[in-house]
Design a protein around this motif. Sequence first.
Motif, short mmCIF file in Angstrom:
data_model
loop_
_atom_site.label_atom_id
_atom_site.label_comp_id
_atom_site.label_asym_id
_atom_site.label_seq_id
_atom_site.Cartn_x
_atom_site.Cartn_y
_atom_site.Cartn_z
N ALA A 80 59.97 -30.42 -8.48
CA ALA A 80 58.66 -31.08 -8.39
C ALA A 80 57.82 -30.82 -9.64
N PRO A 81 56.92 -31.75 -9.97
CA PRO A 81 56.00 -31.52 -11.07
C PRO A 81 55.10 -30.31 -10.78
N LYS A 82 54.64 -29.67 -11.84
CA LYS A 82 53.84 -28.45 -11.70
C LYS A 82 52.60 -28.67 -10.83
N ARG A 83 51.98 -29.85 -10.93
CA ARG A 83 50.78 -30.12 -10.15
C ARG A 83 51.08 -30.07 -8.66
N LEU A 84 52.23 -30.59 -8.24
CA LEU A 84 52.60 -30.55 -6.83
C LEU A 84 53.01 -29.15 -6.40
N VAL A 85 53.73 -28.43 -7.26
CA VAL A 85 54.10 -27.06 -6.94
C VAL A 85 52.86 -26.20 -6.74
N ALA A 86 51.83 -26.44 -7.54
CA ALA A 86 50.59 -25.68 -7.42
C ALA A 86 49.94 -25.86 -6.05
N LEU A 87 50.18 -26.98 -5.39
CA LEU A 87 49.62 -27.21 -4.06
C LEU A 87 50.22 -26.26 -3.02
N LEU A 88 51.41 -25.72 -3.31
CA LEU A 88 52.06 -24.80 -2.38
C LEU A 88 51.50 -23.40 -2.49
N ASP A 89 50.92 -23.08 -3.62
CA ASP A 89 50.47 -21.71 -3.89
C ASP A 89 49.04 -21.45 -3.45
#
Length: 118
Positions: free
Chosen positions: A109-118
């Motif tokens: 996934a793009p970093k922006r979407l991964v950031a939503l998990l954190d």
Amino acid sequence: MKLLDRVRASCLALPEVTERPSHGAPTWFVRGRSTFVTLHVHGHHDNDFPHLWCAAPPGAQQELVAEDPARFFRPPYVGGRGWLGVRLDGTVDWAEIDELCRDAYRAVAPKRLVALLD
């Protein structure tokens, strides 16, 4: 709950994930393009047991296969890119499968979407 329902729930809980068949198997994509998990409910090729293929962080495939080769394996086609095969016959640790699906998502996934998990 059936295997498909359990894996589907883990994958579709992640941001911007869609599901569609790919090569005859249920597959999950980030933003409709990047594959991160494929489920082979009835097996695939020489692996005649239910299993999934998932993207994995660098080194994870080698580590997990070495640690537990009865449960983890190097899948055909995508194994050379570090993807992980996970057996789903016998007793399945669904918390672990959920974590593997999340790790697979993070790997593609793009970093922006991964950031939503954190």
